[in-house]
Design a protein around this motif. Sequence first.
Motif, short mmCIF file in Angstrom:
data_model
loop_
_atom_site.label_atom_id
_atom_site.label_comp_id
_atom_site.label_asym_id
_atom_site.label_seq_id
_atom_site.Cartn_x
_atom_site.Cartn_y
_atom_site.Cartn_z
N GLY A 31 -8.46 19.64 -14.27
CA GLY A 31 -8.61 18.58 -15.26
C GLY A 31 -7.82 18.88 -16.52
N GLU A 32 -7.81 20.16 -16.92
CA GLU A 32 -7.06 20.58 -18.11
C GLU A 32 -5.56 20.28 -17.94
N ARG A 33 -5.06 20.46 -16.74
CA ARG A 33 -3.63 20.20 -16.46
C ARG A 33 -3.39 18.74 -16.06
N LYS A 34 -4.43 17.93 -16.06
CA LYS A 34 -4.34 16.51 -15.68
C LYS A 34 -3.67 16.34 -14.31
N MET A 35 -4.14 17.14 -13.36
CA MET A 35 -3.57 17.10 -12.01
C MET A 35 -4.16 15.94 -11.22
N LYS A 36 -3.28 15.25 -10.50
CA LYS A 36 -3.69 14.17 -9.63
C LYS A 36 -3.03 14.40 -8.27
N ALA A 37 -3.58 13.77 -7.26
CA ALA A 37 -3.00 13.90 -5.92
C ALA A 37 -3.10 12.58 -5.19
N ALA A 38 -2.17 12.38 -4.28
CA ALA A 38 -2.19 11.19 -3.44
C ALA A 38 -1.70 11.55 -2.06
N PRO A 82 -7.54 11.75 -9.67
CA PRO A 82 -7.65 13.05 -10.34
C PRO A 82 -8.17 14.11 -9.35
N ILE A 83 -7.57 15.29 -9.39
CA ILE A 83 -7.99 16.35 -8.47
C ILE A 83 -9.47 16.73 -8.67
N PRO A 84 -10.00 16.73 -9.92
CA PRO A 84 -11.44 17.02 -10.03
C PRO A 84 -12.30 16.05 -9.21
N GLN A 85 -11.91 14.78 -9.19
CA GLN A 85 -12.64 13.78 -8.39
C GLN A 85 -12.51 14.09 -6.90
N VAL A 140 -12.22 32.65 -16.94
CA VAL A 140 -10.95 32.25 -16.32
C VAL A 140 -10.03 31.57 -17.33
N MET A 141 -10.58 30.72 -18.19
CA MET A 141 -9.75 30.02 -19.18
C MET A 141 -9.12 31.01 -20.16
N LYS A 200 -5.80 31.71 -14.22
CA LYS A 200 -5.62 30.25 -14.13
C LYS A 200 -4.45 29.92 -13.23
N GLN A 201 -3.34 30.63 -13.41
CA GLN A 201 -2.15 30.36 -12.59
C GLN A 201 -2.41 30.64 -11.11
N GLN A 202 -3.14 31.73 -10.81
CA GLN A 202 -3.46 32.04 -9.41
C GLN A 202 -4.32 30.93 -8.81
#
Length: 149
Positions: A25-32, A80-83, A119-120, A126-128
């Motif tokens: 969520g912090e990186r605003k990652m989304k996927a499709a 969003p990936i968190p979803q 982790v934050m 975080k990168q791993q």
Amino acid sequence: MLPSGLAKMPIVMEDVMKLLCSISGERKMKAAVKHSGTGALVTGAVAFVGGLVGGPPGLAVGGAVGGLLGAWMTSGRFKPIPQIIMELPPSEQQKLFNEASTILRHLDWTDAVQLTTLVMGSEALKQQLLAMLVNYVTKELRAEVQYDD
């Protein structure tokens, strides 16, 4: 044995899922999931109809219109990936948990808040975890990942 004789906390799946939601969520990652087959089918169908109706010029116009329509139909399907993580069936959450646990096994925490704070505070962790998450989403879910930051 850890200091004070405390036993190491067992890794809790819910804590790890919350952590993965936080960092993605912090990186605003989304996927499709890729829908390129649908786009190609629409493009071809509209080009075919254009060719039947207007001959060679109709084929060119139909191809252009079909391409735009196909692109429009397959765009905007990012979630969003968190979803996505929270909607995974338990078996898939378990797979993701197992992969994350190998990265987190050396940490001690009592709840999701403490785990997330640990982790934050570590860019390396975080990168791993982000790399593991991107790999999971692209390989296991066959999805495309996008960042909005």
